[in-house]
Design a protein around this motif. Structure first.
Motif, mmCIF file in Angstrom:
data_model
loop_
_atom_site.group_PDB
_atom_site.id
_atom_site.type_symbol
_atom_site.label_atom_id
_atom_site.label_comp_id
_atom_site.label_asym_id
_atom_site.label_seq_id
_atom_site.Cartn_x
_atom_site.Cartn_y
_atom_site.Cartn_z
ATOM 1 N N SER A 78 0.845 -1.202 0.000
ATOM 2 C CA SER A 78 0.000 0.000 0.000
ATOM 3 C C SER A 78 0.879 1.251 0.000
ATOM 4 C CB SER A 78 -0.949 0.007 1.212
ATOM 5 O OG SER A 78 -0.294 0.480 2.360
ATOM 6 N N ILE A 98 3.158 4.453 -0.080
ATOM 7 C CA ILE A 98 4.387 4.827 -0.785
ATOM 8 C C ILE A 98 4.985 3.627 -1.526
ATOM 9 C CG2 ILE A 98 6.783 5.602 -0.460
ATOM 10 C CD1 ILE A 98 5.813 7.069 2.101
ATOM 11 N N ASP A 117 5.645 -7.672 1.824
ATOM 12 C CA ASP A 117 4.714 -7.079 2.790
ATOM 13 C C ASP A 117 4.207 -8.182 3.706
ATOM 14 O OD1 ASP A 117 2.372 -5.493 3.902
ATOM 15 O OD2 ASP A 117 3.022 -4.084 2.352
ATOM 16 N N ASN A 166 11.121 0.273 3.151
ATOM 17 C CA ASN A 166 10.065 1.275 3.291
ATOM 18 C C ASN A 166 8.998 0.902 4.318
ATOM 19 O OD1 ASN A 166 8.110 3.405 2.147
ATOM 20 N ND2 ASN A 166 7.032 1.473 1.780
ATOM 21 N N TYR A 210 7.662 6.200 17.545
ATOM 22 C CA TYR A 210 7.793 6.379 16.094
ATOM 23 C C TYR A 210 8.903 7.374 15.778
ATOM 24 C CZ TYR A 210 6.396 7.365 11.236
ATOM 25 O OH TYR A 210 6.379 7.531 9.874
ATOM 26 N N THR A 258 -2.012 9.583 3.361
ATOM 27 C CA THR A 258 -2.106 8.126 3.228
ATOM 28 C C THR A 258 -2.782 7.585 4.481
ATOM 29 O OG1 THR A 258 0.025 7.759 4.271
ATOM 30 C CG2 THR A 258 0.034 7.898 1.878
#
Ligand code: NAD
Length: 257
Positions: free
Chosen positions: A15, A17, A36, A89, A157, A192
């Motif tokens: 999904s 980027i 993924d 990513n 994060y 996103t």
């Protein structure tokens, strides 16, 4: 074509980027390994690449697990013969991530397992493969939050993305003379799922938008375009960079009225 005859592995390509990058890299001539944990999303990305005339395979890989990270790299070499581009990513932003007082240890550990160990493991197994291919490009997705502090905290994060930046700098120095470039791509706030899940009220969205000089969220496609530049030989003298693609948020003290 800018990635003719290259093989690229993109984590989190089910999904956002990662998916946009898979489509764009393929359009520019790359064969793509889509990795993924979301099998439906990952397979859909592969179908989209194929529908556009490209070549891609899906590999289920939890980047925080060594065996799965090793297997995804092996899949690139087994299926396409080599690995030139590694786009680390995949990342998460946990719903219960907060300040130091309110963030639980399990939230901290999970965030670091995916966002930091995931990048480390991608590099651990990916760098030998890229060396076997004669060099290449590694792109690690960090974030604008790695260079700014926010009063609406996501401490785990933010800290994890800081670790991605420093890991990237060190790797870029270690491997510069072996023909491997390593850059950290730092997206600004994007339109996103990952961010909109967190900015889930108009008030929260406006609170973020007020800091972005351009006055809008970025699109995943705009980050994929930057990733393409870093992946291609056009960025041949760019390594170790903190590559900000953020609508100006990190340069602004105040924004236009
Ligand atoms: P997204 O949620 O759309 O995509 C992330 C993908 O990673 C998903 O497909 C998810 O299934 C996958 N993933 C999650 N855990 C995984 C694991 N353990 N192993 C493999 N895959 C896993 O989000 P996005 O916005 O496309 O985010 C991509 C990257 O960009 C992340 O590293 C994120 O932190 C970073 N980023 C996003 C924004 C933003 O505003 N969206 C801003 C800065 C940085």
């Amino acid at each position: 074509m800018r990635l003719q005859d290259k093989v690229a592995l993109i984590t989190g390509a089910g999904s956002g980027i990662g998916r946009e990058a898979a489509l764009l890299f393929s359009k520019e001539g790359a064969k793509v390994v889509v990795a993924d944990v979301n099998d439906a999303g990952g397979n859909e990305t592969v179908e989209l690449v194929k529908a556009a005339g490209g070549e891609a395979i899906y590999v289920h890989a939890d980047v925080s697990k060594a065996a799965e990270a090793e297997a995804m790299i092996a899949a690139a070499e087994t299926t396409f013969g080599k690995l030139n581009i590694l786009f680390n990513n995949a990342g998460i932003s946990h719903a219960n991530d907060d300040d130091a007082i309110n963030t639980e240890e399990d939230v901290w550990d999970l965030t670091f397992a995916i966002n930091v160990r995931g990048v480390f493991l991608g590099c651990k197994y990916g760098i030998p493969a890229i060396l076997r291919a004669g060099g290449g490009s590694i792109i690690n997705t960090a974030s604008f939050v790695a260079v700014l502090g926010a009063a609406t905290p996501q401490l785990a994060y933010t800290s994890s993305k800081g670790a991605v930046l420093s890991m990237t700098r060190e790797l870029s120095s270690i491997h510069a003379r072996q023909g491997i470039r390593v850059n950290a791509l730092c997206p600004g706030p994007l339109h996103t799922e990952l961010l909109m899940k967190y900015l889930n009220t108009e008030e929260r969205r406006q609170r973020r938008l007020v800091h972005i000089p351009m006055g809008r969220f970025g699109e995943a496609k705009e980050i994929a375009n930057a990733a393409l530049f870093l992946a291609s030989d056009e960025s041949s003298f760019v390594t170790g960079s903190t590559f900000l693609v953020d609508g100006g948020i990190t340069s602004a003290y105040t924004t236009p009225l």
